[in-house]
Scaffold this active site. Sequence first.
Site, PDB file in Angstrom:
ATOM      1  CG  PHE A 138      -2.078   1.029   1.158  1.00 16.51           C
ATOM      2  CD1 PHE A 138      -2.851   1.342   0.290  1.00 16.51           C
ATOM      3  CD2 PHE A 138      -1.425   2.440   2.020  1.00 16.51           C
ATOM      4  CE1 PHE A 138      -3.821   2.513   0.227  1.00 16.51           C
ATOM      5  CE2 PHE A 138      -2.761   3.439   1.649  1.00 16.51           C
ATOM      6  CZ  PHE A 138      -3.492   3.287   0.922  1.00 16.51           C
ATOM      7  CG  ASP A 221       5.496   3.435   1.788  1.00 18.34           C
ATOM      8  OD1 ASP A 221       5.529   4.092   2.855  1.00 18.34           O
ATOM      9  OD2 ASP A 221       4.574   3.552   1.116  1.00 18.34           O
ATOM     10  CE  LYS A 250      -1.019   5.861   7.659  1.00 21.92           C
ATOM     11  NZ  LYS A 250      -0.766   5.178   6.511  1.00 21.92           N
TER      12      LYS A 250
END
Length: 402
Positions: A138, A221, A250
């Site tokens: 993702f 990532d 995040k």
Amino acid sequence: MNDSISRATYDQVMIPNYVPADFIPVRGLGSRVWDQEGREYIDFAGGIAVNGLGHCHPELVDALTEQAGKLWHVSNVFTNEPVLRLARRMTELTFAERCFFCNSGAEANEAAFKLARKFASDHFGPEKNEIVACHNAFHGRTLFTVTVGGKYTEGLAPLPGGIQHIVFNDIASLEAAVTDRTCAVVIEPIQGEGGVMPADPAFIQAARDVCDRHDALLIFDEVQCGMGRTGELYAYMYYGVAPDIMTTAKALGGGFPIGGILTTERVAASFGPGTHGSTYGGNPLACAVALRALDIISRPEVLAGVRQRHDRLVAGLVALNGKHGVFKAFRGRGLLLGAVLSDAYAGRAREVVKAAERQGLMLLVAGADVVRMAPALIISEEEIAAGLSRLDAALDDLATTL
Ligand SMILES: *Cc1c(COP(=O)(O)O)cnc(C)c1O
């Protein structure tokens, strides 16, 4: 005019791409959240690994309010002090020599993929443009990043091309896919949305080696697994393998939207003036908060605390599971944990989350079979204990529905 807000309001005024919980949180402090009715929840979800320092951490509130009285936004026609302080600190603490800031994880990955294509084109020509990514990955929801992720692209064609998928943790699949036409290999050191799946050290090392052999860039990532989540400042540090580009978001802003890419001076040079940008990227408010979050999370005692909390939480889960037998495995590192449902409960992760909400505990799923936890990195012993006892009650509840 009707002034009251309820969950029903959502269905009346929002585009229905989410299915939020039935209650509406209105206040948070540490790892506790209260809804409109004043009902209390223990937060093991952490805003999907964003609230690394919990809710309303006093130092983040100070950083934000202090900056809010000084300067909010000037655009990148001007630089600003918070962004330069944040970038300088990032380069001190990581492999990186250069930073670029944006507003989300997807934007960070979008920038990383563009930079990898541009770097390959600058140095080796336009044919070197293929991106190798993993199944179950993702990377965000822009058209480019969602295509690299590989899922959630139905109905969105035509999609960007030059993207291939390999089996995560499968070195043979990796080595077969990477060629001299590959510009980048992108890996989440721990797949978050894909079920909390840590990469094997041998897979990470093989990715570094195969990228070096083919002049491809290695992109990590770390949007979810970075910023202290694993008990290291960034997960790559555990593997001892540095990427060429790393993306972060995040927990970087602790709840204030910010994303970034970190890279080397040589790679950074391919983004010259005019090649990429973001109006809000590197905004003083976001960077002031992120700098403070980075200062706190990078402290050795905070990172050691993540590893201690991991042990405590996993021990508590194992003990609970001795009674309930709902889970067949626990995986992940630090405070990014996946509890894999046993066969009798397969496909019911969402029901576990709902049962937990009824008992005052916020959890996440990572697919249909994995209950995910990403609590604050500084969650207290007492909050962990309270969360576990609410999970105990939720699993009792769930057993009655089997
Ligand atoms: C959440 C996430 C993203 C996307 O971040 P957004 O801020 O939602 O755009 C990208 N990569 C990973 C690994 C993520 O967990």
